[in-house]
Motif scaffolding. Structure first.
Motif, PDB file in Angstrom:
ATOM      1  N   ARG A 258      -4.675  -0.135   9.456  1.00  0.00           N
ATOM      2  CA  ARG A 258      -4.880  -1.022   8.294  1.00  0.00           C
ATOM      3  C   ARG A 258      -5.879  -0.419   7.309  1.00  0.00           C
ATOM      4  N   ALA A 259      -6.935   0.186   7.831  1.00  0.00           N
ATOM      5  CA  ALA A 259      -7.933   0.813   6.954  1.00  0.00           C
ATOM      6  C   ALA A 259      -7.281   1.912   6.112  1.00  0.00           C
ATOM      7  N   PHE A 260      -6.422   2.701   6.730  1.00  0.00           N
ATOM      8  CA  PHE A 260      -5.740   3.765   5.989  1.00  0.00           C
ATOM      9  C   PHE A 260      -4.770   3.199   4.960  1.00  0.00           C
ATOM     10  N   GLU A 261      -4.046   2.180   5.333  1.00  0.00           N
ATOM     11  CA  GLU A 261      -3.104   1.566   4.385  1.00  0.00           C
ATOM     12  C   GLU A 261      -3.843   0.949   3.205  1.00  0.00           C
ATOM     13  N   ASN A 262      -5.028   0.380   3.443  1.00  0.00           N
ATOM     14  CA  ASN A 262      -5.804  -0.240   2.365  1.00  0.00           C
ATOM     15  C   ASN A 262      -6.408   0.794   1.416  1.00  0.00           C
ATOM     16  N   GLU A 263      -6.819   1.937   1.931  1.00  0.00           N
ATOM     17  CA  GLU A 263      -7.529   2.933   1.122  1.00  0.00           C
ATOM     18  C   GLU A 263      -6.633   4.027   0.553  1.00  0.00           C
ATOM     19  N   ILE A 264      -5.481   4.248   1.155  1.00  0.00           N
ATOM     20  CA  ILE A 264      -4.652   5.383   0.751  1.00  0.00           C
ATOM     21  C   ILE A 264      -3.262   4.886   0.375  1.00  0.00           C
ATOM     22  N   PRO A 265      -2.971   4.833  -0.928  1.00  0.00           N
ATOM     23  CA  PRO A 265      -1.672   4.313  -1.387  1.00  0.00           C
ATOM     24  C   PRO A 265      -0.480   5.076  -0.808  1.00  0.00           C
ATOM     25  N   GLU A 266      -0.647   6.379  -0.569  1.00  0.00           N
ATOM     26  CA  GLU A 266       0.452   7.180  -0.035  1.00  0.00           C
ATOM     27  C   GLU A 266       0.798   6.782   1.398  1.00  0.00           C
ATOM     28  N   VAL A 267      -0.186   6.274   2.138  1.00  0.00           N
ATOM     29  CA  VAL A 267       0.072   5.763   3.491  1.00  0.00           C
ATOM     30  C   VAL A 267       0.758   4.406   3.372  1.00  0.00           C
ATOM     31  N   ALA A 268       0.249   3.562   2.501  1.00  0.00           N
ATOM     32  CA  ALA A 268       0.841   2.229   2.312  1.00  0.00           C
ATOM     33  C   ALA A 268       2.296   2.325   1.860  1.00  0.00           C
ATOM     34  N   SER A 269       2.606   3.315   1.012  1.00  0.00           N
ATOM     35  CA  SER A 269       3.974   3.453   0.489  1.00  0.00           C
ATOM     36  C   SER A 269       4.912   4.169   1.460  1.00  0.00           C
ATOM     37  N   GLY A 270       4.356   4.826   2.474  1.00  0.00           N
ATOM     38  CA  GLY A 270       5.187   5.549   3.432  1.00  0.00           C
ATOM     39  C   GLY A 270       5.378   7.023   3.107  1.00  0.00           C
ATOM     40  N   LEU A 271       4.826   7.492   1.986  1.00  0.00           N
ATOM     41  CA  LEU A 271       4.929   8.918   1.646  1.00  0.00           C
ATOM     42  C   LEU A 271       4.205   9.759   2.697  1.00  0.00           C
ATOM     43  N   VAL A 272       3.058   9.265   3.149  1.00  0.00           N
ATOM     44  CA  VAL A 272       2.335   9.888   4.255  1.00  0.00           C
ATOM     45  C   VAL A 272       2.408   8.917   5.422  1.00  0.00           C
TER      46      VAL A 272
END
Length: 167
Positions: free
Chosen positions: A11-25
């Protein structure tokens, strides 16, 4: 490690990194010693994207925010690979690996390191290898070439003593 602790990291990564939230990373796997260290295996769906660089951010600002959110916990990034030997080698960095010996029958991988890497292996401690094992799903055993040779010679000698064994 409890699943809830890993979800906290995700969750911390999804909140701080848009590329993780979008699925690119994608966070492929993670292993954690809560409050101490986390290893995260990442990969990108776009080969042109530096997934570790994206997670760290310019001058480390993205990862710094996550480290603060996790109470100062150290975070190691590992480049995920579908090749299990490559993945385990990546998970064991910064150790220099001479050879990885895969033993799928027993679910173990033997990592052979140069003798001059023994101090670094000791400095990193058992937690580094435990996290790499949890991250990759392999039990990882670290040996120098000399240690491995001695261990194998001893095992062969012990097997040779069994009555049912021949040369």
């Amino acid at each position: 490690v409890r699943e809830a602790e890993l979800q906290e990291v995700r969750r911390a990564f999804e909140n701080e990194i848009p590329e993780v939230a979008s699925g690119l990373v994608e966070i492929h796997a993670s292993a954690r010693l809560a409050g101490t260290r986390t290893k995260i295996a990442v990969r990108s769906s776009d080969p042109g994207v530096d997934c570790i660089g994206v997670c760290v951010g310019e001058n480390g600002e993205r990862i710094r925010a996550i480290v603060v959110e996790l109470g100062g916990e150290r975070i190691d990034f590992v480049l995920f690979s579908d090749n299990e030997v490559v993945f385990v080698g990546n998970a064991l960095q910064p150790l220099e690996i001479e050879e990885l010996i895969l033993c799928p029958r027993v679910g173990r991988m033997f990592a052979v390191i140069p003798s001059d890497q023994r101090p670094l292996a000791a400095e990193l401690g058992n937690s580094h290898v435990r996290l790499a094992s949890a991250l990759t799903g392999w039990e990882i055993l670290i040996f120098t070439e000399e240690n491995l040779r001695f261990t194998l010679d001893r095992a062969i000698s012990n097997l040779a003593m069994l009555p049912a064994m021949n040369e």
